[in-house]
Design a protein around this motif. Structure first.
Motif, PDB file in Angstrom:
ATOM      1  N   LEU A  39       0.878  -1.176   0.000  1.00  0.00           N
ATOM      2  CA  LEU A  39       0.000   0.000   0.000  1.00  0.00           C
ATOM      3  C   LEU A  39       0.908   1.215   0.000  1.00  0.00           C
ATOM      4  N   CYS A  40       0.402   2.337  -0.459  1.00  0.00           N
ATOM      5  CA  CYS A  40       1.181   3.568  -0.274  1.00  0.00           C
ATOM      6  C   CYS A  40       0.714   4.261   1.002  1.00  0.00           C
ATOM      7  N   LYS A  41       1.348   5.365   1.357  1.00  0.00           N
ATOM      8  CA  LYS A  41       1.017   5.986   2.645  1.00  0.00           C
ATOM      9  C   LYS A  41      -0.403   6.528   2.679  1.00  0.00           C
ATOM     10  N   LYS A  42      -0.982   6.790   1.528  1.00  0.00           N
ATOM     11  CA  LYS A  42      -2.390   7.202   1.527  1.00  0.00           C
ATOM     12  C   LYS A  42      -3.267   6.027   1.971  1.00  0.00           C
ATOM     13  N   GLY A  43      -2.971   4.851   1.443  1.00  0.00           N
ATOM     14  CA  GLY A  43      -3.756   3.677   1.807  1.00  0.00           C
ATOM     15  C   GLY A  43      -3.579   3.311   3.278  1.00  0.00           C
ATOM     16  N   TRP A  44      -2.334   3.347   3.768  1.00  0.00           N
ATOM     17  CA  TRP A  44      -2.076   2.970   5.165  1.00  0.00           C
ATOM     18  C   TRP A  44      -2.830   3.862   6.136  1.00  0.00           C
ATOM     19  N   THR A  45      -3.019   5.116   5.772  1.00  0.00           N
ATOM     20  CA  THR A  45      -3.644   6.067   6.702  1.00  0.00           C
ATOM     21  C   THR A  45      -5.127   6.309   6.401  1.00  0.00           C
ATOM     22  N   ALA A  46      -5.679   5.566   5.442  1.00  0.00           N
ATOM     23  CA  ALA A  46      -7.038   5.881   4.963  1.00  0.00           C
ATOM     24  C   ALA A  46      -8.100   5.756   6.056  1.00  0.00           C
ATOM     25  N   ALA A  47      -7.892   4.853   7.020  1.00  0.00           N
ATOM     26  CA  ALA A  47      -8.936   4.640   8.032  1.00  0.00           C
ATOM     27  C   ALA A  47      -9.134   5.875   8.907  1.00  0.00           C
ATOM     28  N   GLU A  48      -8.147   6.763   8.925  1.00  0.00           N
ATOM     29  CA  GLU A  48      -8.304   7.971   9.754  1.00  0.00           C
ATOM     30  C   GLU A  48      -9.471   8.841   9.283  1.00  0.00           C
ATOM     31  N   LEU A  49      -9.828   8.685   8.013  1.00  0.00           N
ATOM     32  CA  LEU A  49     -10.954   9.461   7.494  1.00  0.00           C
ATOM     33  C   LEU A  49     -12.275   9.057   8.149  1.00  0.00           C
ATOM     34  N   LEU A  50     -12.318   7.809   8.629  1.00  0.00           N
ATOM     35  CA  LEU A  50     -13.596   7.266   9.091  1.00  0.00           C
ATOM     36  C   LEU A  50     -14.026   7.832  10.436  1.00  0.00           C
ATOM     37  N   THR A  51     -13.065   8.314  11.207  1.00  0.00           N
ATOM     38  CA  THR A  51     -13.397   8.715  12.580  1.00  0.00           C
ATOM     39  C   THR A  51     -13.063  10.173  12.874  1.00  0.00           C
ATOM     40  N   ARG A  52     -12.864  10.946  11.857  1.00  0.00           N
ATOM     41  CA  ARG A  52     -12.490  12.339  12.110  1.00  0.00           C
ATOM     42  C   ARG A  52     -13.649  13.111  12.764  1.00  0.00           C
ATOM     43  N   GLY A  53     -13.268  14.035  13.609  1.00  0.00           N
ATOM     44  CA  GLY A  53     -14.276  14.821  14.315  1.00  0.00           C
ATOM     45  C   GLY A  53     -15.038  15.767  13.414  1.00  0.00           C
ATOM     46  N   ASP A  54     -14.477  16.080  12.224  1.00  0.00           N
ATOM     47  CA  ASP A  54     -15.200  17.022  11.345  1.00  0.00           C
ATOM     48  C   ASP A  54     -16.059  16.311  10.308  1.00  0.00           C
ATOM     49  N   ARG A  55     -16.340  15.010  10.526  1.00  0.00           N
ATOM     50  CA  ARG A  55     -17.318  14.332   9.659  1.00  0.00           C
ATOM     51  C   ARG A  55     -18.654  15.063   9.730  1.00  0.00           C
ATOM     52  N   LEU A  56     -19.312  15.147   8.611  1.00  0.00           N
ATOM     53  CA  LEU A  56     -20.649  15.735   8.598  1.00  0.00           C
ATOM     54  C   LEU A  56     -21.641  14.678   9.084  1.00  0.00           C
ATOM     55  N   THR A  57     -22.475  15.055  10.033  1.00  0.00           N
ATOM     56  CA  THR A  57     -23.402  14.070  10.608  1.00  0.00           C
ATOM     57  C   THR A  57     -24.852  14.557  10.620  1.00  0.00           C
ATOM     58  N   ALA A  58     -25.090  15.707  10.029  1.00  0.00           N
ATOM     59  CA  ALA A  58     -26.478  16.187   9.909  1.00  0.00           C
ATOM     60  C   ALA A  58     -26.565  17.060   8.668  1.00  0.00           C
ATOM     61  N   PRO A  59     -27.709  17.060   7.986  1.00  0.00           N
ATOM     62  CA  PRO A  59     -27.870  17.983   6.851  1.00  0.00           C
ATOM     63  C   PRO A  59     -27.667  19.421   7.306  1.00  0.00           C
ATOM     64  N   LEU A  60     -27.075  20.221   6.438  1.00  0.00           N
ATOM     65  CA  LEU A  60     -26.816  21.630   6.740  1.00  0.00           C
ATOM     66  C   LEU A  60     -27.566  22.501   5.746  1.00  0.00           C
ATOM     67  N   ARG A  61     -28.110  23.601   6.259  1.00  0.00           N
ATOM     68  CA  ARG A  61     -28.771  24.575   5.386  1.00  0.00           C
ATOM     69  C   ARG A  61     -28.091  25.929   5.578  1.00  0.00           C
ATOM     70  N   ARG A  62     -27.846  26.590   4.456  1.00  0.00           N
ATOM     71  CA  ARG A  62     -27.210  27.916   4.556  1.00  0.00           C
ATOM     72  C   ARG A  62     -28.170  28.915   5.189  1.00  0.00           C
ATOM     73  N   ASN A  63     -27.612  29.694   6.091  1.00  0.00           N
ATOM     74  CA  ASN A  63     -28.375  30.798   6.688  1.00  0.00           C
ATOM     75  C   ASN A  63     -27.424  31.989   6.695  1.00  0.00           C
ATOM     76  N   GLY A  64     -27.470  32.777   5.627  1.00  0.00           N
ATOM     77  CA  GLY A  64     -26.505  33.870   5.478  1.00  0.00           C
ATOM     78  C   GLY A  64     -25.112  33.313   5.266  1.00  0.00           C
ATOM     79  N   ASP A  65     -24.172  33.719   6.110  1.00  0.00           N
ATOM     80  CA  ASP A  65     -22.802  33.237   5.969  1.00  0.00           C
ATOM     81  C   ASP A  65     -22.551  31.953   6.749  1.00  0.00           C
TER      82      ASP A  65
END
Ligand code: SF4
Length: 702
Positions: free
Chosen positions: A44-70
């Motif tokens: 694997l390359c280093k992208k593959g070895w570290t790919a699982a970190e994407l699954l648990t990041r704190g900035d995952r989107l977990t609810a629909p978002l609607r724009r309200n101004g800015d």
């Protein structure tokens, strides 16, 4: 670890090599282990070895978002979908169905790509769908279809390269983009037969050192001329395969006449590659057998990309390579599902199975599977850049899936401005990408380790993606989102949310088409079946294409005469250079995922621009200094990386960074007239020392 977590044998979420990995759920995420597989051989390359970190990041989107101004506000799924469906209905009523556009991605599973094409044509009734693969594989695909009558990136398994005597790699930096692939080049290197064509002394070009082969370093944008020169030498020196050409091709006489114009001295003058080197490469390609010619984005992402890939195919056909055991021509697909993603309906002119949307028989077949009248299906739409150009004028709403266009599209600033003119921008993503930051509604979706499906790798092999972890509460699969929107839009037909069922429908829809998956199912793939398409019902698949015939009606390949459309212009000012863009080992595409992996970001935290030392001296710049690259479209600040590995007339920028560090602020929205591929590799820029350090921003304002 949640109750529904399970060890899963799956594949990397990033590139088309689709390295095999095992994902093991842990208390706080998942562990990646490499699996033995023919393409990655346990690597694997280093992208593959570290790919699982994407699954648990704190900035995952977990609810629909609607724009309200800015700002964005979280809303419920019902409210979000009602609002999206209501606006789509209103826009369609006012402006017609083509007022809604859909922009897909080459990273979507086959099931999602298929369903997206169906959703656009059946639920929305719009012709306006295309995808980011237009910026990736479109030129190679157009050339393959024209020459062979079919487009499968590698028409042979990757492992066939293991015994190669000579491999000509045109415009591909595999050592950085897919490192496990270079294991397949070992034998050719041992034999001194790796030939790399790249204006940069890239990681791959350096594999030719110490007897590994030859590096040709042509001026940017002269790849087509270089290949025409090789064709000239092959014909003039009697190196062409005289048995193969009349038996398996048409068009040789015209090609021979056209090749007269590309004598070696002329080619040397235009490309900068010395005549003796051109001759030795042509002779090497013709000797011993065991020769492969492979193209990548470096030669394809041009306004003449289709013709350049066509010239590479012409050269391969003259040498008798395609379909001959132990030899071949192929193109190296980039995105994870760049192959499957271009087969099942995301392209503006295409129906599932790589069928043409203009073909009445194809329309009738697919409409039957979808349960709608054939004449209800829209005709062809427009390719990606044209679609983006229509935003705010003819297209008033855009649904974006798996794409980050404000970073990846050329002339990125004007794309961001056009997105701002929409009445509705909906982005489905698992992070707040730079494009999602501009949306009216953001819908959070599942990602690779949380979903079932299939991907089709660069060798046309259909692979199972499997779920190891439950998705965060609040994220939904895109199949579910399409099903819910289809219901709200009163769409006819069925809209399964089960990937296995969607695959079965895809298989039916593809039956009889060039990319026929009708003999496949999730169940069969789960047996470990090796599944290269075409895989018609009752067959055993097709690891190697063209062994007996090409896909044109007469079984013969087409030699197509091509000429450069535009000769390279000389620098117009002392500080003017030619900008080429490309990838780094540590990052993937727009960087929306890899910039969120700490190890990868730490290794490549900011935009660097490669410059030759002589150029740096001329500009008064030292290694590490801030510089500014500018043209009429925009300005980019970067840190200078001074290296002898680049031509003195060229500057290189990676395209993974956001904000003011977007390389695509500089690239131009001009396209190949056949494939609609933008010109990414030949942009005039002026470069100067800058007084301040580069700033990498994460947000783009709307
Ligand atoms: Fe393999 Fe590509 Fe993933 Fe790297 S990014 S591990 S080469 S599939």
């Amino acid at each position: 670890m949640t109750a529904d977590a399970a060890i899963a044998d799956t594949h990397c979420p990033y590139c088309a090599l689709q390295c095999a990995m095992r994902l093991t759920p842990q208390r706080d995420g998942a562990r990646v282990d490499a699996r033995e597989f023919p393409t990655n051989r346990g690597g694997l390359c280093k992208k593959g070895w570290t790919a699982a970190e994407l699954l648990t990041r704190g900035d995952r989107l977990t609810a629909p978002l609607r724009r309200n101004g800015d700002r964005f506000e979280e809303i419920g799924w019902g409210e979000a979908l009602d609002e999206v469906a209501g606006t789509l209905r209103a826009l369609r009523r006012t402006h017609g169905a083509d007022a809604v556009g859909v922009f897909g991605g080459g990273g979507l599973t086959n099931e999602k790509a298929y369903q997206l094409g169906k959703f656009a044509r059946v639920a929305l009734g719009t012709s306006r769908i295309d995808y980011n693969g237009r910026f990736c594989m479109s030129s190679a695909a157009a050339a393959g279809n024209r020459a062979f009558g079919i487009d499968r990136g590698l028409p042979f398994p990757v492992a066939d390269l293991d015994e190669a005597h000579t491999v000509l790699l045109l415009g591909s930096n595999v050592a950085a983009t897919m490192p496990p692939f270079i294991r397949h080049l070992s034998r050719a290197r041992e034999r001194g037969g790796l030939i790399v064509v790249d204006p940069r002394r890239s990681e791959t070009a350096r594999l030719t050192d110490e007897g590994g082969g030859i590096h040709l370093q042509p001026a940017p944008g002269t790849d087509l001329v270089l290949i025409l020169g090789l064709i000239h030498i092959v014909i003039a020196e009697g190196l062409a395969d005289e048995g193969y050409i009349p038996q398996r091709t048409v068009g040789f006489d015209a090609l021979r006449v056209s090749a007269n114009a590309w004598w070696p001295e002329r080619v040397q003058q235009m490309t900068g590659v010395p005549v003796p080197l051109l001759r030795s490469v042509a002779r090497r390609l013709a000797e011993n057998g065991g020769t492969y010619i492979l193209t990548g984005r470096g030669v394809e992402q041009h306004v003449d990309g289709t013709d350049t890939a066509t010239a590479a195919i012409n050269l391969a056909l003259l040498l008798g390579l395609p379909g001959t055991p132990g030899n071949g021509y192929g193109t190296l697909t980039g995105q994870g599902n760049g192959q499957g993603g271009r087969e099942h309906g995301q392209k503006c002119d295409q129906l599932p199975g790589y069928r043409k949307i203009t073909d009445p028989a194809a329309r009738a077949h697919v409409a039957r599977v979808w349960g709608v009248p054939a004449d209800s299906l829209p005709g062809p739409g427009v390719p990606a850049l044209e679609l983006l150009d229509l935003l705010g004028d003819e297209v008033h709403a855009l649904l974006v899936h798996g794409s980050n266009v404000v970073v990846s599209a050329p002339d990125a600033d004007s794309v961001a401005q056009r997105l701002g003119r929409l009445q509705l921008l909906v982005v489905c993503d698992f992070f707040l990408s730079e494009t999602a930051q501009l949306a009216d509604v953001v819908l959070p979706v599942t990602q690779w380790g949380e979903e079932e499906g299939t991907m089709t790798s660069l060798e046309g092999r259909v692979l199972r993606r499997r779920r190891a972890l439950a998705a965060p509460a609040g994220a939904r699969s895109e199949l579910w989102i399409m099903s819910e929107l289809a219901r709200r839009l009163d769409a006819p037909g069925t809209w399964s949310t089960d990937p296995a069922e969607v695959f079965d429908e895809l298989a039916l829809a593809s039956e009889g088409g060039p990319a026929d998956y009708s003999g496949l199912s999730h169940e069969l793939l789960d047996t470990g079946l090796t599944a290269h398409w075409p895989f018609p019902r009752g067959s055993r698949g097709t690891p190697r294409l063209f062994e007996e015939r090409f896909a044109h009606d007469d079984g013969r390949a087409r030699l197509v005469v091509v000429h450069p459309r535009r000769e390279r212009s000389e620098p117009s000012g002392a500080a003017d250079l030619t900008l080429i863009t490309g990838r780094l080992l540590e990052h993937y595409q727009s960087g929306a995922q890899t910039r969120r992996v700490p190890e990868l970001l730490a290794a490549r935290p900011e935009l660097t621009a490669q410059l030759h030392p002589a150029t740096a001296v001329r500009l008064g710049v030292s290694d590490g200094d801030p510089i500014e690259l500018r043209n009429t479209r925009g300005a980019v600040r970067a840190r200078a990386e001074v290296t002898t590995g680049i031509r003195h007339d060229t500057v290189f920028l990676p395209f993974h960074y956001p904000g003011d560090a977007r390389a695509n602020l500089l690239t131009e929205g001009v396209t190949d007239p056949i494939s609609a591929m933008p010109e990414f590799k030949r942009t005039r820029v002026s470069v100067r020392a800058a007084s301040d350090t580069p700033v990498v921003e994460t947000a783009v304002s709307r």
